[in-house]
Write an enzyme that holds these catalytic residues in place. Structure first.
Site, mmCIF file in Angstrom:
data_model
loop_
_atom_site.group_PDB
_atom_site.id
_atom_site.type_symbol
_atom_site.label_atom_id
_atom_site.label_comp_id
_atom_site.label_asym_id
_atom_site.label_seq_id
_atom_site.Cartn_x
_atom_site.Cartn_y
_atom_site.Cartn_z
ATOM 1 C CB ILE B 203 1.257 5.955 -2.828
ATOM 2 C CG1 ILE B 203 0.705 5.397 -1.742
ATOM 3 C CG2 ILE B 203 1.419 5.228 -4.178
ATOM 4 C CD1 ILE B 203 -0.738 4.882 -1.721
ATOM 5 C CB ILE B 205 3.443 1.879 3.146
ATOM 6 C CG1 ILE B 205 2.163 2.091 2.569
ATOM 7 C CG2 ILE B 205 3.459 1.689 4.448
ATOM 8 C CD1 ILE B 205 1.340 3.154 3.188
ATOM 9 N NE ARG B 211 5.832 -8.354 3.110
ATOM 10 C CZ ARG B 211 5.539 -8.933 1.966
ATOM 11 N NH1 ARG B 211 4.216 -9.155 1.931
ATOM 12 N NH2 ARG B 211 6.422 -8.995 1.151
ATOM 13 C CG LEU B 214 -0.791 1.062 6.938
ATOM 14 C CD1 LEU B 214 0.615 1.640 7.666
ATOM 15 C CD2 LEU B 214 -1.995 1.370 7.800
ATOM 16 N N GLY B 215 -1.450 0.811 2.270
ATOM 17 C CA GLY B 215 -1.276 1.315 1.089
ATOM 18 C C GLY B 215 -2.819 1.314 0.253
ATOM 19 C CD GLU B 237 2.238 13.205 -11.518
ATOM 20 O OE1 GLU B 237 1.808 13.828 -10.620
ATOM 21 O OE2 GLU B 237 3.467 13.255 -11.975
ATOM 22 C CB SER B 241 7.227 3.527 -7.655
ATOM 23 O OG SER B 241 6.116 3.029 -6.778
#
Lengths: 255, 390
Positions: B203, B205, B211, B214-215, B237, B241
């Site tokens: 994932i 952004i 900020r 959107l995540g 998975e 990060s």
């Protein structure tokens, strides 16, 4: 290089004694493996002296401060020139990407062959656990506290069988998904776009009612996969089996 | 952030992955961004600093790129519609005027979420249908992701791209005030993942659009889509990060806190299985979240062993069986799907003898909520369920 050429014995005692390759059923977390209950402590001032905070994994490190992106005005507004040749046409990328894809695929194929090798091993282990002399083979697969404890051997045999069967089922599921996907890709390459894979390229779609759009998509899915089946359980609940989704229990009268 | 780059070691030069940045800046639309991580997969060779698409003579070795310290390229120019890249600014400028994806509404992918009021769209793009687009997207994403290894074999991935109408871009063409949807981030999902309960491979952004929550929108979309398909519990998975981990931990924590304060008001015992059914999160994700929130405690070993507390529990026992066996001792009710529909069953007795190994301190949970500005009564959400098209 000299070390590499050194003759290796087939039987490696170091490896045999190491527990890293064996299934270990003693170190599992009770919350995960046994679904053990957790007490919700509602005390306003809980006595933490007899408690220890659970911390298995490492704490989240401080995240690096990043330079914020800089906004700049565009040199020229992007006007559409119909006769301009695109210097970044798809063909510019194709040769390099094809080569890189090939390199990348070799890694994927190596992983895949390793997976098949591991699955073959699991099948072999399952056969050994089902044999009359299973007691001889359990120590080669499972980490044991006492090799002479029949109860432990027998319990861990059951657990090992279950673990192996679970992995074999996982492999079957993975194989089925991979086959279905390969078929979808082949179909696409033949020019057949699967239902639901079409591009929504027109912005007018946003002017339409979302409810209506959702219904249309549901109708398409029924056309592709078949009609949903509702089994009335007569206890206030129904079993809803939709061909493209997992069956679920819903309240009678709801969709 | 320091722009100094430590020299790469040969071990670091795994395919595509570099532990030091090799591209200094990216020009992405109207933004100039410092890259976060290195990406060797753009290059055929590190030595001449040329992108793979701009060189034909250097053969690429399968065992990785040679170790070269410092930046290989100063600025990479990336189209903010199709992610095509170049090291030549004039080429990108020309391309922008003829880019087929430079339109008000993104012409590729299936619309799966349309929030017209909030001006947010999510489109699903299948890797095998739009291969070049997905490859370029993956390559660009790697500049902001630590651990990503697939850039070119994208056929077995679906990409979900979040588009938004950015106000800042309205100034782009002063004569024209049309709303243009631009890609702001994405997540990918491996269709043929080994773990069937993985619903997210990576994932990202993009930095100019961070900020904006959107995540959270993408994660909520993931779980909502999984619930609609009846495929829960699912999760990402691993390894995640550092930024992905932070995002997930906050999302999981928020939801867990809400459920613990609202769905288990009169219940003193829960299991991770109960919470998994209620939230759609995997048990291991719940454990991970509770641990990081600092609310999960264990009694010192001097207390009663867990097996006694739950009535000689065996690994083979289903929660229902355990509950019935220990009925006389305390109240324990597994939260099955049926009870979820009619949770009056939960509102009954409570525990009298709290002799358990694990406990969640609700006081600590309250502190976590205060620290993270999370409401215990209202579950804030970025996703409008009525906009879902899955």
């Amino acid at each position: 290089m000299a070390e590499r050429k050194k003759r290796k014995l087939r039987l490696n005692h170091e490896l045999a004694s190491s527990n890293t390759r064996l299934l270990n059923f003693d170190n599992g977390n009770a919350l995960l493996s046994l679904n053990q209950p957790i007490y919700l402590d509602r005390q306003l001032k809980p006595n933490k002296t007899k408690l220890r905070r659970v911390q298995v994994t490492e704490a989240q490190p401080e995240l690096a401060q990043r330079e914020p992106p800089k906004f700049r005005d565009l040199d020229l507004p992007h006007r559409r020139h119909r006769n301009t040749v695109d210097p970044l046409a798809d063909e510019v990328y194709e040769p390099f990407h094809r080569r890189m894809k090939k390199d990348e695929r070799s890694v994927t194929l190596a992983d895949r062959s390793k997976l098949h090798f591991d699955v073959d091993n699991l099948r072999g282990q399952l056969t050994l656990l089902n044999q009359h002399d299973w007691i001889k083979h359990v120590p080669t697969m499972v980490s044991l506290n006492d090799r002479n404890d029949y109860e432990e051997l027998s319990r861990k045999r059951v657990l090992a069988r279950r673990e192996i069967l679970k992995n074999l089922e996982k492999f079957q599921d993975w194989e089925a998904r991979t086959t279905a996907h390969t078929l979808a890709v082949k179909n696409y390459l033949k020019g057949n776009i699967g239902l639901g894979d079409e591009d929504d390229s027109n912005g007018l779609i946003l002017d339409r009612s979302l409810d209506r759009l959702a219904k249309e998509r549901a109708a398409l899915r029924i056309a592709q996969h078949g009609t949903p089946v509702r089994i009335v359980l007569r206890n206030g609940f129904d079993l809803l089996a939709m061909p493209h989704r997992k069956p679920r229990i819903v309240l009678t009268g709801t969709s | 952030m320091s722009s100094a780059t430590p020299p790469c070691t040969p071990a670091e030069n795994e395919y595509g992955v570099l532990h030091s940045r090799n591209i200094k800046h990216v020009e992405f639309g109207q933004f100039t961004i410092d890259t976060w991580y290195g990406n060797g997969a753009y290059f055929a060779s590190a030595r001449n600093g040329q992108l793979g698409t701009e060189t034909t003579s250097v053969p690429r070795k399968k065992d990785g790129l040679p170790s070269v310290s410092g930046f290989w390229l100063d600025t990479l120019y990336v189209c903010d519609f199709c992610f095509k890249y170049t090291s030549d600014k004039s080429k990108l400028s020309l391309h922008m005027s003829s880019c087929p994806l430079n339109q008000e509404f993104p012409p590729i992918g299936t619309l799966v979420y349309a929030d017209v009021k909030g001006k947010r769209l999510i489109k699903k793009v299948r890797g095998f249908r739009h291969e070049l687009f997905c490859q370029n997207l993956s390559l660009f994403g790697k500049l902001f992701l630590d651990d990503k290894s697939v850039y070119y074999n994208v056929e077995s991935y679906d990409f979900y791209i979040v588009y938004g109408a950015s106000k800042m871009h309205a100034a782009e063409n002063k004569l024209d005030d049309r709303t243009v949807y631009r890609p702001m981030g994405f997540f990918s999902k491996e269709i043929t993942a080994w773990e069937p309960d993985n619903n997210l491979a990576c994932i990202c952004i993009f930095p100019p659009y961070q900020r904006l929550h959107l995540g959270s929108l993408l994660i909520e979309f993931l779980y909502a889509a999984a619930e609609a398909a009846g495929q829960q519990p699912l999760g990402p998975e691993f390894p995640l990060s550092p930024y992905g981990k932070q995002l997930y931990l906050r999302y999981w924590g928020k939801r867990i806190a809400f459920e613990l304060f609202n769905s288990f008001e009169n219940c003193d015992l829960i299991t991770l299985g109960d919470l998994a059914v209620l939230t759609g999160f995997r048990r291991e994700d719940l454990f991970f979240a509770l641990e990081h929130m600092g609310v999960l405690y264990t009694a010192d070993t001097s207390g009663s062993p867990p097996a006694e507390a739950v009535g000689e529990q065996n690994p083979t026992d289903e929660p229902e069986k355990v509950a019935s066996r220990s009925k006389g001792k305390f109240f324990y009710l597994p939260f099955s799907r049926l009870q979820r529909l009619d949770n009056r069953a939960l509102r009954s007795k409570s525990l009298t003898t709290p002799e358990f190994t694990y406990r969640i301190l609700l006081r600590a949970l309250m502190d976590w909520c205060e620290k993270n500005k999370v409401s215990t009564e209202i579950l804030s959400t970025m996703l409008d369920p009525s906009c879902l098209l899955v």
